[in-house]
Design a protein around this motif. Structure first.
Motif, PDB file in Angstrom:
ATOM      1  N   LEU A   1     -32.965 -22.476 -26.379  1.00 51.77           N
ATOM      2  CA  LEU A   1     -33.227 -21.239 -26.878  1.00 51.77           C
ATOM      3  C   LEU A   1     -32.897 -20.851 -28.408  1.00 51.77           C
ATOM      4  CD1 LEU A   1     -32.422 -19.015 -23.985  1.00 51.77           C
ATOM      5  CD2 LEU A   1     -34.756 -19.766 -24.471  1.00 51.77           C
ATOM      6  N   PRO A   2     -33.431 -20.273 -29.271  1.00 57.58           N
ATOM      7  CA  PRO A   2     -32.812 -20.144 -30.313  1.00 57.58           C
ATOM      8  C   PRO A   2     -31.543 -19.253 -30.312  1.00 57.58           C
ATOM      9  CG  PRO A   2     -34.986 -19.706 -30.523  1.00 57.58           C
ATOM     10  CD  PRO A   2     -34.846 -20.066 -28.948  1.00 57.58           C
ATOM     11  N   LEU A   3     -30.709 -19.573 -30.993  1.00 62.58           N
ATOM     12  CA  LEU A   3     -29.195 -18.991 -30.794  1.00 62.58           C
ATOM     13  C   LEU A   3     -29.133 -17.391 -30.600  1.00 62.58           C
ATOM     14  CD1 LEU A   3     -26.219 -19.438 -30.612  1.00 62.58           C
ATOM     15  CD2 LEU A   3     -26.002 -19.530 -33.006  1.00 62.58           C
ATOM     16  N   HIS A   4     -30.016 -16.771 -31.537  1.00 55.69           N
ATOM     17  CA  HIS A   4     -29.922 -15.246 -31.464  1.00 55.69           C
ATOM     18  C   HIS A   4     -30.745 -14.934 -30.021  1.00 55.69           C
ATOM     19  CE1 HIS A   4     -34.302 -15.839 -32.794  1.00 55.69           C
ATOM     20  NE2 HIS A   4     -34.554 -14.540 -32.093  1.00 55.69           N
TER      21      HIS A   4
ATOM     22  N   LEU B   1     -27.797 -15.434 -27.336  1.00 51.52           N
ATOM     23  CA  LEU B   1     -26.699 -14.287 -27.650  1.00 51.52           C
ATOM     24  C   LEU B   1     -27.275 -13.044 -27.079  1.00 51.52           C
ATOM     25  CD1 LEU B   1     -25.321 -15.158 -30.995  1.00 51.52           C
ATOM     26  CD2 LEU B   1     -24.327 -15.632 -28.642  1.00 51.52           C
ATOM     27  N   ASP B   2     -28.353 -12.563 -27.363  1.00 53.85           N
ATOM     28  CA  ASP B   2     -28.915 -11.514 -26.717  1.00 53.85           C
ATOM     29  C   ASP B   2     -29.156 -11.450 -25.171  1.00 53.85           C
ATOM     30  OD1 ASP B   2     -30.593  -9.038 -27.426  1.00 53.85           O
ATOM     31  OD2 ASP B   2     -32.166  -9.694 -26.069  1.00 53.85           O
ATOM     32  N   GLU B   3     -29.559 -12.624 -24.531  1.00 53.18           N
ATOM     33  CA  GLU B   3     -29.344 -12.817 -23.052  1.00 53.18           C
ATOM     34  C   GLU B   3     -28.019 -12.659 -22.688  1.00 53.18           C
ATOM     35  OE1 GLU B   3     -30.059 -16.160 -19.656  1.00 53.18           O
ATOM     36  OE2 GLU B   3     -31.029 -16.283 -21.668  1.00 53.18           O
ATOM     37  N   ILE B   4     -26.921 -13.041 -23.298  1.00 50.44           N
ATOM     38  CA  ILE B   4     -25.508 -12.986 -22.841  1.00 50.44           C
ATOM     39  C   ILE B   4     -25.039 -11.559 -23.020  1.00 50.44           C
ATOM     40  CG2 ILE B   4     -23.088 -13.622 -23.161  1.00 50.44           C
ATOM     41  CD1 ILE B   4     -24.503 -16.335 -24.437  1.00 50.44           C
TER      42      ILE B   4
ATOM     43  N   PRO C   1     -29.805 -22.909 -34.959  1.00 44.44           N
ATOM     44  CA  PRO C   1     -29.657 -23.772 -33.863  1.00 44.44           C
ATOM     45  C   PRO C   1     -30.337 -23.228 -32.870  1.00 44.44           C
ATOM     46  CG  PRO C   1     -27.506 -23.063 -34.999  1.00 44.44           C
ATOM     47  CD  PRO C   1     -28.514 -22.141 -35.523  1.00 44.44           C
ATOM     48  N   GLU C   2     -30.795 -24.331 -31.982  1.00 45.14           N
ATOM     49  CA  GLU C   2     -31.375 -24.161 -30.890  1.00 45.14           C
ATOM     50  C   GLU C   2     -30.598 -24.733 -29.828  1.00 45.14           C
ATOM     51  OE1 GLU C   2     -35.189 -25.873 -30.379  1.00 45.14           O
ATOM     52  OE2 GLU C   2     -36.096 -24.093 -31.453  1.00 45.14           O
TER      53      GLU C   2
ATOM     54  N   ALA D   1     -23.314 -32.401 -31.367  1.00 47.36           N
ATOM     55  CA  ALA D   1     -22.721 -32.514 -30.011  1.00 47.36           C
ATOM     56  C   ALA D   1     -23.543 -31.496 -28.996  1.00 47.36           C
ATOM     57  CB  ALA D   1     -21.295 -32.312 -29.618  1.00 47.36           C
ATOM     58  N   ILE D   2     -23.783 -30.423 -29.500  1.00 48.15           N
ATOM     59  CA  ILE D   2     -24.348 -29.544 -28.618  1.00 48.15           C
ATOM     60  C   ILE D   2     -25.956 -29.139 -28.890  1.00 48.15           C
ATOM     61  CG2 ILE D   2     -24.266 -27.342 -30.294  1.00 48.15           C
ATOM     62  CD1 ILE D   2     -23.338 -25.495 -28.128  1.00 48.15           C
ATOM     63  N   GLU D   3     -26.528 -29.805 -29.733  1.00 50.94           N
ATOM     64  CA  GLU D   3     -28.019 -29.629 -30.087  1.00 50.94           C
ATOM     65  C   GLU D   3     -28.682 -30.966 -29.500  1.00 50.94           C
ATOM     66  OE1 GLU D   3     -29.819 -26.714 -33.143  1.00 50.94           O
ATOM     67  OE2 GLU D   3     -29.001 -28.552 -34.109  1.00 50.94           O
ATOM     68  N   SER D   4     -27.990 -32.157 -29.438  1.00 48.93           N
ATOM     69  CA  SER D   4     -28.583 -33.328 -28.938  1.00 48.93           C
ATOM     70  C   SER D   4     -29.193 -33.291 -27.581  1.00 48.93           C
ATOM     71  CB  SER D   4     -27.838 -34.634 -29.232  1.00 48.93           C
ATOM     72  OG  SER D   4     -26.404 -34.573 -28.448  1.00 48.93           O
ATOM     73  N   ASP D   5     -30.331 -34.275 -27.334  1.00 50.56           N
ATOM     74  CA  ASP D   5     -30.749 -34.001 -25.917  1.00 50.56           C
ATOM     75  C   ASP D   5     -29.727 -34.935 -25.015  1.00 50.56           C
ATOM     76  OD1 ASP D   5     -32.935 -32.788 -26.851  1.00 50.56           O
ATOM     77  OD2 ASP D   5     -34.011 -35.206 -27.085  1.00 50.56           O
TER      78      ASP D   5
END
Length: 464
Positions: free
Chosen positions: A297-300, A303-306, A331-332, A453-457
């Protein structure tokens, strides 16, 4: 205790359960001693005692009551043989039974020292071994009992003992002051080693219990999140067959169809109903790695979900997402339970203590993502800020919390903060905990990820 259906409520249910009175500070259950470990340690002690006695008697030719010493060593060997024959080596001894065996070891050591010079014998420091082992494995009550027993033996041996083995032609005399100093050193050593070992052992047990709680929370979060994603996908997929069923039903209602046309429509209704059954059946099966759990998911949006479960609090949430350089794009992020729960806990903690506002500031670049969670509450207490992130360390005084239970006490005991930090660190994040640095009163938690590290598959393997 009732289980709350939603993810956020589910986490609160888990936290209350994990922080029940049985899990609170100072009440961590002591582990049992494996008989095999006890027997092995005693065989090592017997071997050392036998070598020392024979070396003194035969090697140095010192006068020594060899028969009585060998009898004391034989008694310890007999106990070991009895335990080996009586129990399976894999059995774990209850606390009281292990304490009795340690007490027997202390008595055997006291007898040997009585026969070989008492506290004049440098091997008197071996009294520390059973007490230290007890402090790391047995209950506090058993450890105190063994410690008192050791003090009694050490004190008696200071006054009552046979002469230290020495050359007959030379007189060996130890000044009373030196003997008393040796007694004080051994006594203080016993107390210090027992206290130190007990403290380290308790910290280790608390850490182990907290890590187990982390595993429990993560597993539950994975199930809930996967089920939520699967239900959403199922609802989406049901739209097509239900639409087809509705359309065919309207045609059948109008009538005027030929028999073969009606049969085709009935077959179509049956096939679409079967498809609906198949889609709903997925909810009762174990979620797989390809579920929506692993969607990016896109970062925004993430964050909205959290933030969404906390919007019912009387706190205003503001989110700012800033690019650190022109080449960086938003970022996604993988929608993982570690991130959802970890950030959710920090955000809930901020909202719980904030006066009116919680700010989330994201600054991203091509190399890293930095998220700061800032509130306008009282800030972290100075006496705990250095230890935050350790299990069972509260973040702030309970009376300052907005979210209190019926007795007026905050539910948290510091475990949720530890779990959140641990989960985020699993995603390669670095968590920094401070009070605000902009001159305002409040707390600030900063989470920094290496972007690659956080975006890689490969960052999160797709395994169920």
């Amino acid at each position: 205790m009732a289980v709350v259906e939603d993810d956020h409520g589910g986490m609160r249910w888990v936290r209350r359960r994990l922080l029940s009175p049985e899990m609170r500070l100072g009440e961590v259950e002591s582990g049992r001693v494996r008989l095999q470990t006890l027997v092995l340690l005693r065989w090592l002690a017997i071997a050392g005692q036998l070598v020392a006695v024979l070396l003194v008697s035969i090697g140095f030719n010192f006068p020594l009551p060899l028969g009585l010493c060998l009898l004391a060593i034989l008694a310890s060997s007999g106990l070991n043989i009895f335990l080996t024959l009586r129990y399976r080596t894999t059995v774990r001894l209850p606390d009281w039974q292990a304490a009795v065996y340690f007490a027997i070891d202390l008595a055997q050591l006291a007898v040997l020292l009585f026969l070989t010079g008492g506290l004049q014998n440098p091997f008197a420091l071996l009294f520390m071994a059973p007490v230290t082992i007890s402090a790391t494995t047995l209950s506090l009550r058993s450890t105190i009992a063994l410690l008192v027993l050791s003090f009694v033996y050490v004190t008696l041996l200071a006054f009552f003992h046979m002469p230290l083995p020495w050359w007959p032609q030379e007189e060996f005399a130890v000044p009373d002051l030196y003997l008393m100093g040796n007694w004080a050193a051994i006594s203080l050593g016993l107390a210090f080693m027992a206290a130190y070992a007990w403290r380290i052992s308790q910290e280790s047990k608390r850490m182990s219990a907290a890590l187990s709680a982390t595993q429990f929370v993560l597993a539950r979060a994975q199930r809930l999140s996967a089920l939520d994603g699967l239900a959403a996908a199922a609802a989406h997929e049901l739209g097509t067959p239900l639409g087809t069923i509705s359309l065919v039903a309207k045609e059948l209602k109008r009538g005027g169809l030929k028999p073969e046309e009606m049969q085709e429509d009935l077959d179509l209704l049956a096939s679409q109903a079967e498809r609906c059954k198949e889609i709903l059946g997925r909810l009762s099966r174990e979620p797989e790695g390809e579920d929506a759990l692993y969607s990016r998911l896109p970062l925004h949006v993430l964050l909205d979900e959290i933030i969404n479960p906390h919007r019912d609090l009387d706190v205003n949430f503001t989110v700012s997402i800033l690019a650190g350089d022109d080449e960086a794009t938003e970022p996604e992020i993988w929608r993982r339970p570690e991130i959802l729960y970890g950030l959710g806990n920090f955000i809930e903690n901020a909202a719980d203590f904030a006066k009116s506002e919680v700010s989330l500031i994201v600054v991203y670049s091509t190399s890293q993502i930095m998220l700061s969670i800032i509130d306008d509450g009282p800030g972290f207490a100075p006496d705990v800020i250095e230890r935050l992130g350790e299990p069972y360390v509260t973040t702030r005084p309970r009376t300052q919390a907005r979210n209190v239970d019926q007795q007026g006490q905050h539910e948290g005991m510091g475990l949720g903060f530890f779990i959140a930090k641990t989960l985020l660190e699993r995603t390669k994040a670095r968590v920094e905990i401070n009070n605000r640095q902009d001159g305002q009163v409040g707390a600030q938690v900063t989470v920094i990820w290496p972007r690659a590290a956080i975006e890689s598959d490969s960052a999160f393997p797709r395994s169920a």
